[in-house]
Design a protein around this motif. Structure first.
Motif, PDB file in Angstrom:
ATOM      1  N   UNK A   1     -36.446   6.977  15.530  1.00 28.72           N
ATOM      2  CA  UNK A   1     -36.150   6.467  14.425  1.00 28.72           C
ATOM      3  C   UNK A   1     -35.048   7.509  13.794  1.00 28.72           C
ATOM      4  N   UNK A   2     -34.185   7.030  12.951  1.00 25.46           N
ATOM      5  CA  UNK A   2     -33.216   7.812  12.056  1.00 25.46           C
ATOM      6  C   UNK A   2     -33.864   7.892  10.791  1.00 25.46           C
ATOM      7  N   UNK A   3     -33.986   9.449  10.530  1.00 23.37           N
ATOM      8  CA  UNK A   3     -34.178   9.796   9.350  1.00 23.37           C
ATOM      9  C   UNK A   3     -33.629   9.787   7.974  1.00 23.37           C
ATOM     10  N   UNK A   4     -33.835   9.431   6.977  1.00 24.09           N
ATOM     11  CA  UNK A   4     -33.487   9.530   5.763  1.00 24.09           C
ATOM     12  C   UNK A   4     -34.326  10.307   4.501  1.00 24.09           C
ATOM     13  N   UNK A   5     -33.811  11.075   3.763  1.00 16.61           N
ATOM     14  CA  UNK A   5     -34.611  11.536   2.496  1.00 16.61           C
ATOM     15  C   UNK A   5     -34.243  11.227   1.314  1.00 16.61           C
ATOM     16  N   UNK A   6     -35.343  10.797   0.456  1.00 19.14           N
ATOM     17  CA  UNK A   6     -34.947  10.767  -1.129  1.00 19.14           C
ATOM     18  C   UNK A   6     -35.750  11.545  -2.021  1.00 19.14           C
ATOM     19  N   UNK A   7     -35.263  12.292  -2.854  1.00 16.94           N
ATOM     20  CA  UNK A   7     -35.951  13.229  -3.638  1.00 16.94           C
ATOM     21  C   UNK A   7     -35.534  12.709  -5.084  1.00 16.94           C
ATOM     22  N   UNK A   8     -36.285  12.808  -5.991  1.00 18.45           N
ATOM     23  CA  UNK A   8     -36.000  12.389  -7.405  1.00 18.45           C
ATOM     24  C   UNK A   8     -36.386  13.441  -8.328  1.00 18.45           C
ATOM     25  N   UNK A   9     -35.472  14.087  -9.121  1.00 17.94           N
ATOM     26  CA  UNK A   9     -35.551  15.110 -10.158  1.00 17.94           C
ATOM     27  C   UNK A   9     -35.154  14.742 -11.318  1.00 17.94           C
ATOM     28  N   UNK A  10     -35.823  15.542 -12.547  1.00 19.59           N
ATOM     29  CA  UNK A  10     -35.338  15.263 -13.882  1.00 19.59           C
ATOM     30  C   UNK A  10     -34.586  16.555 -14.153  1.00 19.59           C
ATOM     31  N   UNK A  11     -34.242  17.457 -13.192  1.00 19.65           N
ATOM     32  CA  UNK A  11     -33.487  18.576 -13.571  1.00 19.65           C
ATOM     33  C   UNK A  11     -34.389  19.676 -14.215  1.00 19.65           C
ATOM     34  N   UNK A  12     -35.499  19.734 -14.224  1.00 22.57           N
ATOM     35  CA  UNK A  12     -36.232  20.762 -15.149  1.00 22.57           C
ATOM     36  C   UNK A  12     -37.042  21.758 -14.134  1.00 22.57           C
ATOM     37  N   UNK A  13     -36.654  21.571 -12.711  1.00 21.12           N
ATOM     38  CA  UNK A  13     -37.425  22.635 -11.816  1.00 21.12           C
ATOM     39  C   UNK A  13     -36.240  23.121 -10.784  1.00 21.12           C
ATOM     40  N   UNK A  14     -35.214  23.703 -11.343  1.00 17.40           N
ATOM     41  CA  UNK A  14     -33.945  23.908 -10.343  1.00 17.40           C
ATOM     42  C   UNK A  14     -34.380  24.881  -9.316  1.00 17.40           C
ATOM     43  N   UNK A  15     -35.268  25.858  -9.627  1.00 14.03           N
ATOM     44  CA  UNK A  15     -35.600  26.841  -8.513  1.00 14.03           C
ATOM     45  C   UNK A  15     -36.387  26.172  -7.123  1.00 14.03           C
ATOM     46  N   UNK A  16     -37.212  25.538  -8.040  1.00 11.58           N
ATOM     47  CA  UNK A  16     -38.074  24.621  -6.861  1.00 11.58           C
ATOM     48  C   UNK A  16     -37.332  23.675  -6.151  1.00 11.58           C
ATOM     49  N   UNK A  17     -36.491  22.918  -6.781  1.00 11.41           N
ATOM     50  CA  UNK A  17     -35.686  21.985  -6.165  1.00 11.41           C
ATOM     51  C   UNK A  17     -34.855  22.823  -5.104  1.00 11.41           C
ATOM     52  N   UNK A  18     -34.000  23.790  -5.388  1.00  9.40           N
ATOM     53  CA  UNK A  18     -33.244  24.417  -4.646  1.00  9.40           C
ATOM     54  C   UNK A  18     -33.836  24.603  -3.255  1.00  9.40           C
TER      55      UNK A  18
END
Length: 293
Positions: free
Chosen positions: A4-21
């Motif tokens: 199967x072909x994979x996709x990714x969804x990530x939701x953020x509120x912009x309050x965790x920039x280091x963790x998100x990076x």
């Protein structure tokens, strides 16, 4: 056997920039790359977030909550026609191994009725808290297998399953949306698998840190029961969880907020009511968790 072909969804509120990076970097380092990655900004412009070429940024003016934000990403991937399985990750999570996507791909390729795969969540020391294990009376986080629920922090969803049963209940905003989705999946004949070798590293934070935790937990518990359970099970489920909550909660302000949310769930519309079939109730019971607890 086609993969199967994979996709990714990530939701953020912009309050965790280091963790998100760090999370985005761990997604890029996977042995099997995702076809498309959608980063949804709940009430955040995402202007300061650097992303790879296969990442689409979707800034939203309004905070739609976790399930509502995920639905935005899921609709984009569904409309693209390029994705068969979607991996959803918390923005403060981290993929510590580089073969997570490869394993997810193999699991779904081997079983066409696999609807949901739940990851094992562990803190920075590798410890998995008891509340993160999707089973009753199970202290062993390394025992995988078929279950009736999953954690929202890290999981994979079959796109054909979502086409059949629908997306996340956006009106829940926060709390119990995983149960609603898992119960609909089981009632639709899909499997929910807990795979402990798929690890999402996540801080050991308490959900009660959110100001709306008690209110939304109670309201959504009532909505879940009203939407998915027959009348006898509805009353048993809510009675059991009321007793459990009163026994566990030590904060009077928390108890007041919980009861406020409970009556809000009784008064307000819960959305479409479609109780699960009795054979699904029996299936969940055989899997170790009947829908009364």
């Amino acid at each position: 056997m086609s993969l199967p072909r994979l996709g990714v969804v990530i939701v953020t509120m912009g309050t965790r920039p280091r963790e998100l990076a760090a999370l985005l970097t761990s997604v890029e380092k996977q042995q099997t790359p995702a076809t498309r990655v959608v980063l949804v900004g709940n009430a955040t412009p995402l202007t300061d977030v650097e992303v790879a070429d296969n990442v689409t940024k979707v800034p939203l003016e309004e905070n739609l909550g976790c399930p509502g934000g995920r639905n935005v990403g899921l609709r984009m991937l569904s409309d693209s026609g390029e994705v068969d399985v979607v991996i959803e990750l918390d923005d403060d999570g981290l993929l510590v191994a580089d073969d997570v996507f490869s394993t997810v791909q193999q699991l779904f390729a081997e079983d066409p009725r696999l609807g949901i795969v739940g990851f094992r969540v562990a803190d920075e020391q590798g410890h998995t808290e008891r509340r993160w294990v999707p089973r009753l009376r199970s202290r062993d986080p390394l025992r995988g297998g078929l279950v009736t629920s999953f954690l929202g922090g890290g999981h994979a969803l079959s796109m054909p399953m979502l086409d059949q049963i629908g997306l996340w209940p956006a009106e829940f905003f926060f709390g119990h949306e995983e149960s609603d989705l898992a119960w609909r999946a089981l009632d639709g004949g899909w499997k929910v698998l807990y795979e402990p070798h798929l690890v999402l590293q996540h801080p050991a934070t308490s959900p009660a840190r959110h100001a709306v935790y008690y209110r939304f937990t109670a309201r959504n518990r009532v909505w879940l029961a009203r939407r998915r359970l027959s009348v006898p099970l509805l009353f048993i489920h809510l009675s059991v969880w009321t007793l459990i909550t009163m026994a566990r909660t030590r904060s009077m302000s928390g108890i007041r907020a919980w009861w406020g949310g409970f009556f809000e769930g009784v008064r307000e519309s819960c959305g479409e009511r479609r109780p699960m079939r009795w054979r699904t109730v029996w299936r969940m019971t055989r899997l170790g968790r009947p829908p009364i607890v």
